[in-house]
Enzyme design. Structure first.
Site, short mmCIF file in Angstrom:
data_model
loop_
_atom_site.label_atom_id
_atom_site.label_comp_id
_atom_site.label_asym_id
_atom_site.label_seq_id
_atom_site.Cartn_x
_atom_site.Cartn_y
_atom_site.Cartn_z
N VAL A 56 34.21 -49.19 12.23
CA VAL A 56 33.47 -50.39 11.86
C VAL A 56 34.31 -51.65 12.12
O VAL A 56 33.78 -52.70 12.49
CB VAL A 56 32.97 -50.28 10.40
N ASP A 57 35.61 -51.53 12.00
CA ASP A 57 36.53 -52.65 12.27
C ASP A 57 36.38 -53.12 13.73
O ASP A 57 36.19 -54.31 14.01
CB ASP A 57 37.96 -52.14 12.00
N SER A 99 36.79 -46.17 3.96
CA SER A 99 37.74 -45.03 3.96
C SER A 99 37.17 -43.67 4.33
O SER A 99 37.92 -42.70 4.39
CB SER A 99 38.46 -44.89 2.60
N GLY A 110 35.72 -42.71 7.13
CA GLY A 110 35.76 -42.38 8.56
C GLY A 110 37.16 -41.92 8.92
O GLY A 110 37.63 -40.88 8.48
N TYR A 145 39.93 -42.72 7.81
CA TYR A 145 40.86 -42.54 6.69
C TYR A 145 40.60 -41.28 5.87
O TYR A 145 41.36 -40.96 4.95
CB TYR A 145 40.88 -43.80 5.80
N1 AR6 Z 1 28.09 -50.25 10.66
C1 AR6 Z 1 28.21 -49.57 9.49
N2 AR6 Z 1 29.06 -48.54 9.32
C2 AR6 Z 1 29.80 -48.17 10.38
C3 AR6 Z 1 29.75 -48.83 11.63
C4 AR6 Z 1 28.85 -49.92 11.74
N3 AR6 Z 1 28.71 -50.62 12.88
N4 AR6 Z 1 30.62 -48.21 12.48
C5 AR6 Z 1 31.19 -47.20 11.79
N5 AR6 Z 1 30.71 -47.17 10.53
P1 AR6 Z 1 35.89 -46.22 9.64
P2 AR6 Z 1 37.93 -46.14 7.48
C6 AR6 Z 1 31.00 -46.23 9.43
O1 AR6 Z 1 36.63 -45.16 10.38
O2 AR6 Z 1 37.68 -44.70 7.23
C7 AR6 Z 1 39.75 -48.43 11.76
O3 AR6 Z 1 40.39 -48.10 12.97
C8 AR6 Z 1 31.59 -44.89 9.76
O4 AR6 Z 1 30.58 -44.01 10.23
O5 AR6 Z 1 35.38 -47.39 10.39
O6 AR6 Z 1 38.05 -47.08 6.30
C9 AR6 Z 1 40.51 -49.45 10.94
O7 AR6 Z 1 41.21 -50.38 11.75
C10 AR6 Z 1 32.12 -44.47 8.40
O8 AR6 Z 1 31.04 -43.96 7.60
O9 AR6 Z 1 36.81 -46.83 8.42
C11 AR6 Z 1 41.44 -48.60 10.13
O10 AR6 Z 1 42.62 -48.27 10.87
C12 AR6 Z 1 32.56 -45.80 7.77
O11 AR6 Z 1 31.97 -46.82 8.59
C13 AR6 Z 1 40.64 -47.36 9.88
O12 AR6 Z 1 39.70 -47.26 10.95
C14 AR6 Z 1 34.07 -46.01 7.73
O13 AR6 Z 1 34.68 -45.49 8.88
C15 AR6 Z 1 39.88 -47.44 8.59
O14 AR6 Z 1 39.25 -46.22 8.34
#
Ligand code: AR6
Length: 181
Positions: free
Chosen positions: A42-43, A130, A132, A134
């Site tokens: 998502v970042d 967290s 995804g 994490y």
């Molecule tokens: N809209 C809504 N949710 C989303 C989107 C979107 N466009 N894209 C992904 N998700 P993650 P984390 C969901 O990995 O676990 C990054 O590299 C995804 O399906 O994005 O907190 C950062 O820079 C999942 O359910 O975040 C950090 O290094 C949720 O968002 C690290 O990942 C979170 O997944 C953070 O990991």
């Protein structure tokens, strides 16, 4: 669109399936990392959709206050997004559950809500922090997210909305169960 909501005090807590970068809200929350310099998931999506102004502001914050630790949150403008602000919070990396991960995740949600309130944001949209890259177990994470939102609404009388924008069916279903509890 799949959606569900309930009201606590004057605030609506809602769940939708969707893409957080497309939300027309006051602030969206980014599941960032401590460097604030962007990443995947998502970042990456938020920085791609929001453009370089967001990263520039993140770099300024980094220069002034250093890295953003897990459980903390900072705020920038929304760049090209519909949202006026992006709140960048850092969730915990799941290490088995004995490293304060649950408290840290609750803090990430809570600090983000406090910043939204401080900036008079009416509607704030969260992804599932967290769960995804994490690796935080989704059942526990969904319960924590909903519990923090409920508790925040109970203690604050602001009229507004806390929206969870869930990217996939599985994540949505766990949030729905948590909201039903
Ligand atoms: N809209 C809504 N949710 C989303 C989107 C979107 N466009 N894209 C992904 N998700 P993650 P984390 C969901 O990995 O676990 C990054 O590299 C995804 O399906 O994005 O907190 C950062 O820079 C999942 O359910 O975040 C950090 O290094 C949720 O968002 C690290 O990942 C979170 O997944 C953070 O990991």
């Amino acid at each position: 669109m799949t959606s569900k909501s309930c009201k606590v005090n004057a605030t609506e807590i809602s769940l939708v399936r969707g893409d957080i970068t497309r939300q027309d809200v006051g602030a969206i929350v980014n599941a960032a990392n401590s460097s604030l310099l962007g990443g995947g998931g998502v970042d990456g999506a938020i920085h791609r959709a929001g453009g370089p102004a967001i990263l520039d502001e993140c770099k300024q914050i980094l220069a002034i206050q250093g890295k953003c630790r897990a459980g903390e949150a900072v705020i920038t403008g929304g760049g090209n997004l519909k949202a006026k602000f992006v709140i960048h919070t850092v969730g915990p990396i799941w290490r088995g559950g004995a490293s304060n991960e649950e408290k840290t995740l609750a803090s990430a949600y809570n600090q983000s809500l406090l910043l939204a309130e401080q900036y008079e944001v009416k509607t704030v949209a969260f992804p599932s922090i967290s769960t995804g890259a994490y690796g935080f177990p989704i059942d526990k994470a969904a319960r924590i997210a909903v519990a923090v939102a409920r508790e925040f609404c109970s203690g604050h009388n602001s009229r507004g909305e806390i929206r969870f924008v869930l990217f996939d069916d599985r994540t949505y279903e766990f949030f729905k169960s948590a909201l039903d509890e």
